[in-house]
Design an enzyme around this catalytic site. Structure first.
Site, short mmCIF file in Angstrom:
data_model
loop_
_atom_site.label_atom_id
_atom_site.label_comp_id
_atom_site.label_asym_id
_atom_site.label_seq_id
_atom_site.Cartn_x
_atom_site.Cartn_y
_atom_site.Cartn_z
N TYR A 27 41.48 43.43 40.16
CA TYR A 27 41.37 42.22 40.98
C TYR A 27 42.55 42.12 41.93
O TYR A 27 43.64 42.63 41.65
CB TYR A 27 41.37 40.96 40.09
CG TYR A 27 40.05 40.65 39.45
CD1 TYR A 27 39.42 41.54 38.58
CD2 TYR A 27 39.43 39.43 39.67
CE1 TYR A 27 38.21 41.23 37.98
CE2 TYR A 27 38.22 39.11 39.06
CZ TYR A 27 37.62 40.02 38.22
OH TYR A 27 36.43 39.70 37.63
N GLU A 72 33.92 27.98 39.95
CA GLU A 72 33.26 28.49 41.15
C GLU A 72 31.89 27.83 41.35
O GLU A 72 31.31 27.31 40.38
CB GLU A 72 33.06 30.01 41.02
CG GLU A 72 34.34 30.76 40.86
CD GLU A 72 34.12 32.24 40.57
OE1 GLU A 72 32.97 32.67 40.33
OE2 GLU A 72 35.14 32.96 40.58
#
Length: 181
Positions: A27, A72
């Site tokens: 990431y 999210e």
């Protein structure tokens, strides 16, 4: 890679990180300001996904240790504990069942597909959550500055993180080199 010692939020905000979870997922993550993060996902079940201007809660737990949490539009919850002085972090990702079963829906620039994420969240099952708790090693720390739109500004591609770590992606002002051509 920055050799800065992190103590307070003022040391952490504006920092750009690349890290690899123990499960191999890579990431890239940027503390854009005191309430917003940007990130790209280079490995794992949602590799290719990227997001800018994600609202987040960013706090200092103790000197040099920071917790960031957000939800999210997919319904995925994320909790990250950064220990940058030790080049470590611990993350827990709570994927809704639908993301675990249909990750390809999320592999895009989320900001341009919020309606798609919200529709999928309504269409598919949310529970049980697929929980991924992992430690990670930080492999890059860059001082990008606050609100730098050049940090996460395009989709991830093969070799991108190596280019960043090798100093071939940003110029001396932390501007994306391609955008200066």
């Amino acid at each position: 890679m920055s050799e800065k010692i992190f103590k307070d939020l003022s040391d952490f905000i504006g920092t750009h990180f690349i890290y690899t979870y123990d499960n191999g997922w890579e990431y890239e993550w940027y503390a854009k300001n005191d309430h917003t993060v940007d990130y790209r996902i280079h490995g794992g079940m949602v590799a290719g996904r990227w997001v800018t201007d994600q609202e987040a809660n960013i706090v200092k737990l103790t000197e040099g240790v920071f917790k960031i949490t957000w939800t999210e539009p997919t319904g995925t919850d994320v909790a990250l504990d950064f220990m940058p002085n030790e080049r470590k972090l611990h993350g827990v990702i709570f994927f809704p069942k639908w993301v675990h079963e249909h990750p390809e829906i999320t592999v895009t620039y989320q900001n341009e597909h919020i309606d798609t994420m919200l529709d999928a969240r309504e269409k598919y099952a949310t529970y049980p959550k697929y929980i991924v708790p992992e430690f990670a090693t930080i492999t890059y720390i860059g001082e990008a500055g606050i609100d730098n739109a050049d940090v996460i500004n395009e989709a991830p591609y093969k070799g991108m993180t190596d280019s960043i770590r090798n100093g071939n992606f940003y110029d001396e002002n932390y501007k994306h080199i391609r955008s200066n051509i």
